[in-house]
Design an enzyme around this catalytic site. Sequence first.
Site, PDB file in Angstrom:
ATOM      1  N   HIS A  43      39.201  17.217  13.767  1.00 29.99           N
ATOM      2  CA  HIS A  43      38.253  16.139  14.066  1.00 29.99           C
ATOM      3  C   HIS A  43      36.752  16.924  14.130  1.00 29.99           C
ATOM      4  O   HIS A  43      36.890  17.629  15.077  1.00 29.99           O
ATOM      5  CB  HIS A  43      38.236  15.122  14.578  1.00 29.99           C
ATOM      6  CG  HIS A  43      37.305  13.979  14.366  1.00 29.99           C
ATOM      7  ND1 HIS A  43      36.277  13.871  14.638  1.00 29.99           N
ATOM      8  CD2 HIS A  43      38.194  12.424  13.510  1.00 29.99           C
ATOM      9  CE1 HIS A  43      35.182  12.819  13.947  1.00 29.99           C
ATOM     10  NE2 HIS A  43      36.581  12.433  12.898  1.00 29.99           N
ATOM     11  N   GLU A  88      36.632  14.680   5.844  1.00 33.22           N
ATOM     12  CA  GLU A  88      34.976  13.629   6.139  1.00 33.22           C
ATOM     13  C   GLU A  88      34.099  14.425   5.836  1.00 33.22           C
ATOM     14  O   GLU A  88      33.834  15.324   7.513  1.00 33.22           O
ATOM     15  CB  GLU A  88      36.159  13.618   7.442  1.00 33.22           C
ATOM     16  CG  GLU A  88      36.963  13.024   8.017  1.00 33.22           C
ATOM     17  CD  GLU A  88      37.456  12.169   9.228  1.00 33.22           C
ATOM     18  OE1 GLU A  88      37.223  10.875   8.914  1.00 33.22           O
ATOM     19  OE2 GLU A  88      37.202  12.673  10.134  1.00 33.22           O
ATOM     20  N   GLU A 118      34.316  16.052  14.792  1.00 35.71           N
ATOM     21  CA  GLU A 118      33.519  15.968  17.042  1.00 35.71           C
ATOM     22  C   GLU A 118      34.048  16.671  17.399  1.00 35.71           C
ATOM     23  O   GLU A 118      33.438  17.199  18.188  1.00 35.71           O
ATOM     24  CB  GLU A 118      33.865  14.716  17.466  1.00 35.71           C
ATOM     25  CG  GLU A 118      33.064  13.947  16.580  1.00 35.71           C
ATOM     26  CD  GLU A 118      33.728  11.744  15.809  1.00 35.71           C
ATOM     27  OE1 GLU A 118      34.134  10.975  16.631  1.00 35.71           O
ATOM     28  OE2 GLU A 118      32.641  11.317  15.441  1.00 35.71           O
ATOM     29  N   LYS A 158      38.459   7.024  18.123  1.00 34.89           N
ATOM     30  CA  LYS A 158      38.003   7.024  19.124  1.00 34.89           C
ATOM     31  C   LYS A 158      37.684   7.203  20.587  1.00 34.89           C
ATOM     32  O   LYS A 158      38.424   7.193  20.529  1.00 34.89           O
ATOM     33  CB  LYS A 158      36.014   7.750  18.766  1.00 34.89           C
ATOM     34  CG  LYS A 158      36.463   8.088  16.851  1.00 34.89           C
ATOM     35  CD  LYS A 158      34.648   8.440  16.400  1.00 34.89           C
ATOM     36  CE  LYS A 158      34.949   8.299  14.373  1.00 34.89           C
ATOM     37  NZ  LYS A 158      34.117   9.439  14.160  1.00 34.89           N
ATOM     38  N   GLY A 178      29.899   8.570  10.929  1.00 34.59           N
ATOM     39  CA  GLY A 178      29.293   7.550  11.569  1.00 34.59           C
ATOM     40  C   GLY A 178      27.725   6.827  11.380  1.00 34.59           C
ATOM     41  O   GLY A 178      26.913   7.043  12.222  1.00 34.59           O
ATOM     42  N   ASN A 181      40.699   5.514  13.123  1.00 38.67           N
ATOM     43  CA  ASN A 181      40.004   6.566  14.622  1.00 38.67           C
ATOM     44  C   ASN A 181      39.236   5.874  15.390  1.00 38.67           C
ATOM     45  O   ASN A 181      37.930   6.321  14.715  1.00 38.67           O
ATOM     46  CB  ASN A 181      39.828   7.749  13.313  1.00 38.67           C
ATOM     47  CG  ASN A 181      39.374   8.753  14.425  1.00 38.67           C
ATOM     48  OD1 ASN A 181      39.656   8.174  15.573  1.00 38.67           O
ATOM     49  ND2 ASN A 181      38.984   9.856  14.921  1.00 38.67           N
ATOM     50  N   SER A 237      31.898   6.867   7.096  1.00 38.01           N
ATOM     51  CA  SER A 237      31.481   5.603   6.885  1.00 38.01           C
ATOM     52  C   SER A 237      32.424   4.974   5.883  1.00 38.01           C
ATOM     53  O   SER A 237      31.488   3.446   5.358  1.00 38.01           O
ATOM     54  CB  SER A 237      30.158   5.701   6.324  1.00 38.01           C
ATOM     55  OG  SER A 237      29.013   5.964   7.461  1.00 38.01           O
TER      56      SER A 237
HETATM   57  P1  PGA Z   1      32.799   6.649  10.633  1.00 42.35           P
HETATM   58  O1  PGA Z   1      34.162   7.591  11.073  1.00 42.35           O
HETATM   59  O2  PGA Z   1      34.260   5.893   9.577  1.00 42.35           O
HETATM   60  O3  PGA Z   1      32.836   5.846  11.790  1.00 42.35           O
HETATM   61  O4  PGA Z   1      32.273   7.482  10.273  1.00 42.35           O
HETATM   62  C1  PGA Z   1      35.206   8.063  10.827  1.00 42.35           C
HETATM   63  C2  PGA Z   1      36.065   9.273  11.190  1.00 42.35           C
HETATM   64  O5  PGA Z   1      35.042  10.309  11.946  1.00 42.35           O
HETATM   65  O6  PGA Z   1      36.825   9.830  11.631  1.00 42.35           O
END
Ligand code: PGA
Length: 251
Positions: free
Chosen positions: A95, A167, A97, A11, A173, A9, A213
């Site tokens: 997601h 998640e 976010e 983003k 992140g 992803n 992460s």
């Molecule tokens: P990340 O993001 O691996 O940077 O923690 C995962 C995601 O939001 O899909």
Amino acid sequence: MRKPFIAGNWKMNTNNAEAVALVSGLVEQLGEIATVDVAVCVPFVYLRAVADTLSSSNIALGAQDVFYEDNGAFTGEISCRMLKDACCTYVIIGHSERRHIIGETDELINRKLHTAISGGLLPILCVGELLEQRQADETNEIVTGQIKKGLEGIDAEKILAVTVAYEPVWAIGTGLTATARQAQEVHAMIRSLLGEMYGRDTAEQIRIQYGGSAKPANTAELMANPDVDGLLVGGASLKVEDFSAMIRTVA
Ligand code: PGA
């Protein structure tokens, strides 16, 4: 047996040249990986360039969102048809976010999911609890609610198009990863819930990814869990070396 599924992803990252360089690097590193399904979910504006670069590879293309209408006066939105036109196979829906920064609700996510499936896209439905919800011991309740509402009206035949991504929001992140045990606990709970909703045989076929992460150093440990069928990878998917190392570990 569920085939592992690793999706990147990206983003809101990369520019056109970086996007093309990133997928060119992946194609070179991975060749024709057959034992793992691999996808990259890239910003809308780079889909076409990435699709052209991926054309002779078995890495699939995905988008990070979709709108629920086909066309019309919906300024700024992108339809399922447009994504198909841009060669997308997958689409991330709900997601964290989008839930927590943009304000998407379970009802909106459910509409998007219906549209994606009937339009022939394979959705990745994201669910997960906030830190304060985990600390208040509400993880199962939150995730159960997101799954039930997100999948409302999706029948047993359609559910097989869906990948669920667990998640935990506190792990996205942040460098914090759920322990393998924390991931397995929630994944097993999700599979049992899907079993109640769709029957055990169907639930056994649905892939559940972990995200938050995920990186080369924790891939093997996370993937060793019986109910962790893949990873949704943010930061580490922006580095050719890291993302391909993760895929090779799983393969
Ligand atoms: P990340 O993001 O691996 O940077 O923690 C995962 C995601 O939001 O899909």
